[in-house]
Structures are given as structure tokens and as C-alpha cells.
Design a protein around this motif. Structure first.
Motif, short mmCIF file in Angstrom:
data_model
loop_
_atom_site.label_atom_id
_atom_site.label_comp_id
_atom_site.label_asym_id
_atom_site.label_seq_id
_atom_site.Cartn_x
_atom_site.Cartn_y
_atom_site.Cartn_z
N SER A 1 -14.85 23.57 -7.98
CA SER A 1 -14.42 22.27 -7.48
C SER A 1 -14.79 21.14 -8.44
CB SER A 1 -14.99 22.00 -6.09
OG SER A 1 -16.40 22.06 -6.11
N THR A 2 -15.94 21.22 -9.08
CA THR A 2 -16.33 20.18 -10.02
C THR A 2 -15.34 20.10 -11.18
OG1 THR A 2 -18.66 20.51 -9.44
CG2 THR A 2 -18.21 19.32 -11.48
N GLU A 3 -14.93 21.23 -11.69
CA GLU A 3 -13.96 21.26 -12.78
C GLU A 3 -12.60 20.75 -12.32
OE1 GLU A 3 -12.52 21.51 -16.53
OE2 GLU A 3 -14.60 21.70 -15.91
N ARG A 4 -12.18 21.11 -11.12
CA ARG A 4 -10.90 20.62 -10.58
C ARG A 4 -10.92 19.10 -10.47
NH1 ARG A 4 -10.32 23.82 -5.18
NH2 ARG A 4 -8.71 22.28 -4.81
N ILE A 5 -12.02 18.55 -10.02
CA ILE A 5 -12.15 17.10 -9.87
C ILE A 5 -12.16 16.44 -11.24
CG2 ILE A 5 -13.76 15.28 -9.17
CD1 ILE A 5 -14.39 17.12 -6.73
N VAL B 1 -9.36 13.65 -12.55
CA VAL B 1 -9.71 12.33 -13.05
C VAL B 1 -9.11 12.13 -14.44
CG1 VAL B 1 -11.62 10.84 -13.81
CG2 VAL B 1 -11.80 12.10 -11.65
N ARG B 2 -9.23 13.11 -15.29
CA ARG B 2 -8.69 13.01 -16.65
C ARG B 2 -7.17 12.86 -16.64
NH1 ARG B 2 -11.87 15.56 -21.35
NH2 ARG B 2 -9.84 15.15 -22.19
N GLU B 3 -6.50 13.61 -15.76
CA GLU B 3 -5.05 13.52 -15.67
C GLU B 3 -4.62 12.13 -15.18
OE1 GLU B 3 -3.63 16.74 -13.25
OE2 GLU B 3 -4.50 18.24 -14.58
N LEU B 4 -5.32 11.60 -14.19
CA LEU B 4 -5.00 10.27 -13.69
C LEU B 4 -5.20 9.22 -14.78
CD1 LEU B 4 -6.58 10.55 -10.15
CD2 LEU B 4 -4.16 10.09 -10.63
N ALA C 1 -5.10 9.67 -17.98
CA ALA C 1 -4.09 9.88 -19.03
C ALA C 1 -2.76 9.20 -18.65
CB ALA C 1 -3.87 11.37 -19.27
N MET C 2 -2.52 9.04 -17.34
CA MET C 2 -1.32 8.36 -16.85
C MET C 2 -1.59 6.89 -16.57
SD MET C 2 0.37 11.28 -14.40
CE MET C 2 -1.05 11.40 -13.30
N ASP C 3 -2.73 6.37 -17.08
CA ASP C 3 -3.14 4.98 -16.87
C ASP C 3 -3.25 4.61 -15.39
OD1 ASP C 3 -3.46 4.34 -19.56
OD2 ASP C 3 -1.33 3.89 -19.80
N GLN C 4 -3.69 5.56 -14.58
CA GLN C 4 -3.90 5.31 -13.16
C GLN C 4 -5.39 5.30 -12.86
OE1 GLN C 4 -1.65 7.75 -10.50
NE2 GLN C 4 0.17 7.71 -11.80
N ILE C 5 -5.76 4.55 -11.86
CA ILE C 5 -7.16 4.52 -11.43
C ILE C 5 -7.44 5.77 -10.61
CG2 ILE C 5 -8.86 3.29 -10.03
CD1 ILE C 5 -7.31 0.71 -10.67
N ALA C 6 -8.55 6.41 -10.91
CA ALA C 6 -8.94 7.63 -10.21
C ALA C 6 -9.87 7.27 -9.06
CB ALA C 6 -9.62 8.60 -11.17
#
Length: 71
Positions: free
Chosen positions: A20-24, A28-31, A33-38
Motif C-alpha cells: 500500500s505504501t508503494e501504491r500511494i 502521488v507521483r502520477e498526480l 506529473a499531471m500538475d494536480q494536487i495530491a
């Protein structure tokens, strides 16, 4: 016989679920990368994890220095 044991072990490793830590962390990194707030809510929605789990894992990632909390 040794060959089949090695093959079984590599198959088991390949299908091992992502912690779960890795999924989270990935969410966060994907968000970002899309200039979105995580936010905790968006991370929970993306991962399918409960907010309490997301909060705990985000706290651990911040404490470990892998993420920085934005105020």
C-alpha cells in the motif's frame, strides 16, 4: 527438479501484490506529473484504499523524507 523450483519462485515473485505504501507513493507521483494536487481524498480514490490507511502511509512517506507536505 531444481529448474521447476526456480520457475515457481519467479512466478510467485512476479504476481506479488504491490504494498500500500508503494501504491500511494506511485499515485502521488502520477498526480504531480499531471500538475494536480495530491490530496488524501484523490490518493484514496486512485488507490482504492481507506482514508485512514492513506493518512498513515502518507505520514510514513513524509517521515521517511520521500514526500514533502505542502501547506
Amino acid at each position: 527438479m531444481q529448474h521447476s523450483i526456480d520457475k515457481t519462485e519467479s512466478t510467485a515473485t512476479a504476481s506479488k501484490p504491490i504494498p500500500s505504501t508503494e501504491r500511494i507513493f506511485q499515485a502521488v507521483r502520477e498526480l504531480r506529473a499531471m500538475d494536480q494536487i495530491a490530496t488524501r481524498e484523490t490518493v484514496a480514490e486512485l488507490t482504492g484504499l481507506k482514508l485512514s490507511v492513506v493518512d498513515d502511509r502518507l505520514r510514513n512517506l513524509v517521515d521517511d523524507g520521500k514526500l514533502k507536505r505542502l501547506l
